[in-house]
Design a protein around this motif. Structure first.
Motif, PDB file in Angstrom:
ATOM      1  N   ASP A   1      63.711  39.844  87.576  1.00  0.00           N
ATOM      2  CA  ASP A   1      64.981  39.658  86.766  1.00  0.00           C
ATOM      3  C   ASP A   1      65.092  40.957  85.810  1.00  0.00           C
ATOM      4  O   ASP A   1      64.132  40.931  84.764  1.00  0.00           O
ATOM      5  CB  ASP A   1      65.178  38.519  86.058  1.00  0.00           C
ATOM      6  N   THR A   2      66.076  41.536  85.924  1.00  0.00           N
ATOM      7  CA  THR A   2      66.206  42.795  85.109  1.00  0.00           C
ATOM      8  C   THR A   2      67.642  42.842  84.342  1.00  0.00           C
ATOM      9  O   THR A   2      68.725  42.403  84.989  1.00  0.00           O
ATOM     10  CB  THR A   2      66.017  44.237  85.772  1.00  0.00           C
ATOM     11  N   PRO A   3      67.720  43.433  83.273  1.00  0.00           N
ATOM     12  CA  PRO A   3      68.962  43.438  82.478  1.00  0.00           C
ATOM     13  C   PRO A   3      69.617  45.057  82.892  1.00  0.00           C
ATOM     14  O   PRO A   3      70.686  45.318  82.623  1.00  0.00           O
ATOM     15  CB  PRO A   3      68.447  43.663  81.224  1.00  0.00           C
ATOM     16  N   LEU A   4      68.574  45.723  83.639  1.00  0.00           N
ATOM     17  CA  LEU A   4      68.794  47.240  83.997  1.00  0.00           C
ATOM     18  C   LEU A   4      70.044  47.353  84.914  1.00  0.00           C
ATOM     19  O   LEU A   4      70.144  46.638  85.967  1.00  0.00           O
ATOM     20  CB  LEU A   4      67.633  47.956  84.412  1.00  0.00           C
ATOM     21  N   SER A   5      70.948  48.433  84.804  1.00  0.00           N
ATOM     22  CA  SER A   5      71.896  48.815  85.725  1.00  0.00           C
ATOM     23  C   SER A   5      71.084  49.377  86.906  1.00  0.00           C
ATOM     24  O   SER A   5      69.850  49.833  86.864  1.00  0.00           O
ATOM     25  CB  SER A   5      72.893  49.933  85.264  1.00  0.00           C
ATOM     26  N   PRO A   6      71.501  49.437  88.231  1.00  0.00           N
ATOM     27  CA  PRO A   6      70.951  50.185  89.224  1.00  0.00           C
ATOM     28  C   PRO A   6      70.437  51.625  88.985  1.00  0.00           C
ATOM     29  O   PRO A   6      69.318  51.995  89.096  1.00  0.00           O
ATOM     30  CB  PRO A   6      71.859  50.208  90.223  1.00  0.00           C
ATOM     31  N   ARG A   7      71.407  52.339  88.286  1.00  0.00           N
ATOM     32  CA  ARG A   7      71.003  53.790  87.805  1.00  0.00           C
ATOM     33  C   ARG A   7      69.674  53.758  86.812  1.00  0.00           C
ATOM     34  O   ARG A   7      68.853  54.538  86.946  1.00  0.00           O
ATOM     35  CB  ARG A   7      72.224  54.595  87.236  1.00  0.00           C
TER      36      ARG A   7
END
Length: 136
Positions: A61-67
């Motif tokens: 689970d991540t808050p990061l965008s794909p980039r």
């Protein structure tokens, strides 16, 4: 939060330790590791080497965008000692390799980022551990 699936592989150095260290850094920099597959030892794919790979997949689970995820995973590879992704168009031995397989239901088709990973279904060393942790 976004659910991502990553593939990890290593075929030189202390491979099991590298998997452990990569997961620790993923947990610190990417997000919560929800599931991780067992380790799978395989022959190199796409090139010849006497060094077998250890492969696995993780769900995070991540808050990061794909980039952002791409940048962070590439930095983790460098921090763990990875120098080059390939030698020209040829695959080479690697201390660590982290590939983004899936990111929610998102499709990305950019020159340096393709999600879902375009070759994952051709690679049993990816699909076996991925099926182990993939939700229905």
């Amino acid at each position: 939060m976004h659910k991502v699936y990553l593939s990890l592989g290593a075929n030189i150095g202390n491979r099991k330790r590298m998997m452990h260290d990569a997961i620790v850094l993923l947990e610190e920099r990417v997000g919560t590791v929800l599931r991780s597959s067992s380790l799978l030892e395989t022959e190199p794919w796409g090139f010849s080497s006497p060094n077998k790979f250890i492969n696995m997949c993780v769900c995070i689970d991540t808050p990061l965008s794909p980039r952002q995820l791409l940048r962070v995973t590439q930095q983790i590879e460098r921090d763990l000692g990875r120098m080059e992704k390939t030698d020209g168009d040829n695959y080479t031995d690697r201390i660590i390799d982290i590939d983004i397989l899936l990111y929610d239901q998102l499709h990305v088709d950019e020159s340096d980022l393709k999600i879902p990973h375009p070759l994952m279904e051709q690679r049993e060393f990816v699909m076996i551990p991925l099926r182990e942790i993939l939700e229905d």
